[in-house]
Write an enzyme that holds these catalytic residues in place. Sequence first.
Site, short mmCIF file in Angstrom:
data_model
loop_
_atom_site.label_atom_id
_atom_site.label_comp_id
_atom_site.label_asym_id
_atom_site.label_seq_id
_atom_site.Cartn_x
_atom_site.Cartn_y
_atom_site.Cartn_z
N PRO A 141 -2.30 -122.21 -29.78
CA PRO A 141 -2.20 -121.24 -30.86
C PRO A 141 -1.19 -120.09 -30.72
O PRO A 141 -1.36 -119.19 -29.91
CB PRO A 141 -3.60 -120.64 -30.93
CG PRO A 141 -4.41 -121.28 -29.86
CD PRO A 141 -3.46 -121.89 -28.92
N GLU A 142 -0.17 -120.13 -31.55
CA GLU A 142 0.70 -118.99 -31.79
C GLU A 142 0.51 -118.66 -33.27
O GLU A 142 -0.34 -119.26 -33.93
CB GLU A 142 2.15 -119.33 -31.48
CG GLU A 142 2.37 -119.66 -30.01
CD GLU A 142 3.82 -119.94 -29.66
OE1 GLU A 142 4.70 -119.26 -30.19
OE2 GLU A 142 4.06 -120.85 -28.86
N LYS A 188 -2.14 -113.04 -32.97
CA LYS A 188 -2.86 -114.27 -32.64
C LYS A 188 -4.37 -114.06 -32.68
O LYS A 188 -5.13 -114.93 -32.24
CB LYS A 188 -2.44 -114.76 -31.24
CG LYS A 188 -0.94 -115.07 -31.14
CD LYS A 188 -0.52 -115.33 -29.71
CE LYS A 188 1.00 -115.38 -29.60
NZ LYS A 188 1.44 -115.40 -28.19
N HIS A 199 -16.59 -129.33 -25.07
CA HIS A 199 -15.89 -128.04 -25.02
C HIS A 199 -16.31 -127.06 -26.11
O HIS A 199 -15.63 -126.05 -26.31
CB HIS A 199 -14.38 -128.28 -25.06
CG HIS A 199 -13.89 -129.11 -23.90
ND1 HIS A 199 -12.99 -130.15 -24.03
CD2 HIS A 199 -14.22 -129.07 -22.58
CE1 HIS A 199 -12.78 -130.70 -22.84
NE2 HIS A 199 -13.50 -130.06 -21.95
N ARG A 227 -10.32 -124.75 -21.93
CA ARG A 227 -10.09 -123.96 -20.71
C ARG A 227 -10.91 -122.69 -20.59
O ARG A 227 -10.77 -121.97 -19.61
CB ARG A 227 -8.60 -123.67 -20.57
CG ARG A 227 -7.86 -124.89 -20.09
CD ARG A 227 -6.37 -124.71 -20.14
NE ARG A 227 -5.90 -123.68 -19.23
CZ ARG A 227 -4.64 -123.31 -19.13
NH1 ARG A 227 -3.74 -123.86 -19.88
NH2 ARG A 227 -4.29 -122.38 -18.28
N ARG A 247 6.71 -117.73 -17.67
CA ARG A 247 6.63 -118.97 -18.43
C ARG A 247 7.99 -119.66 -18.39
O ARG A 247 9.01 -119.00 -18.30
CB ARG A 247 6.29 -118.71 -19.91
CG ARG A 247 5.45 -117.49 -20.19
CD ARG A 247 4.04 -117.68 -19.73
NE ARG A 247 3.53 -118.98 -20.09
CZ ARG A 247 2.92 -119.25 -21.23
NH1 ARG A 247 2.76 -118.32 -22.12
NH2 ARG A 247 2.46 -120.46 -21.46
#
Length: 260
Positions: free
Chosen positions: A2-3, A58, A92, A110, A250
């Site tokens: 997600p951006e 976001k 999840h 995650r 990154r």
Amino acid sequence: MPELPDVENVVNKIKPYVVGKVFKDVEILDPLLLQTSPSKLKKVLIESRVEELERRGKFILFYLAPPRTLILHLRMTGDLLWFPTSKERHLHDRLIFFFEHGEMRFRDQRRLGKVYLVPERGFSSIKALSTMGPEPLSPSFTFSLFDELLRRKKGKIKSILMDQSFVAGIGNIYGDEILFQAGIRPTRRAENLKGGEKKVLFKKIKEVLWEAVSDYEQLSEKSSWFINWRRKGVCPRGCGRLERVKIGGRYSYFCPSCQK
DNA sequence: AGTCAAACCTGGGCGC
DNA sequence: TGCGCCCAGGTTTGAC
């Protein structure tokens, strides 16, 4: 995932199902994501109505009545899903919000996602939100504003694009896409960008995000998009191999021939 | 202020 | 098959 465009898409997808609707129950499968106590979350949400749903950067904000704000952040692997009828749980699924006519699930492999509950219709207690930069797709985000903000910054342009207090919603992937389309290397320093380059960069921020938001479903198939070539390490225009550099922790990919 | 590394987490992929 | 390492579209924190 997600951006900005991804979060915008999630919000648009969920919105019709939850605006005006009342929470009937909340099931907390994983309290790790909560930035509030499970008991408080349940107590506050149950019988609260969703007045409005909005994206900011976001973050996803649910404005409630009585006045409270439920705030979600999907981080790396979060997603919001709607089920009209109950289905079996996914490994999840971290949180299930029950309504009379269906359920909304926060799924997050995650477990890096975040759930906040704040008083009133505000978010001043959340630093990232209170210092958030302008919305790039807003008409009030003009070139003169962009230029003015950029003049105050030093450092690599990629870091600056990903800085949420500079402009909201751009992450590693769309940052690379914007810079590729603008023909600017991610390692370029903001203070050395020429006037013309800044103009192109501004234009591409709007263009790339706008196209990603409005044509979200088709995006993954578009071979003209750098995004779809990045991982393969080859330039979409046939220049050959991309280069990879680490910026702000990154990896950034760029075409040494297309980007100067 | 900018930059870097590490931490928060899980899991897929790769080389040996 | 197993193990270790790298990597992943995000953000925060702490050190220099």
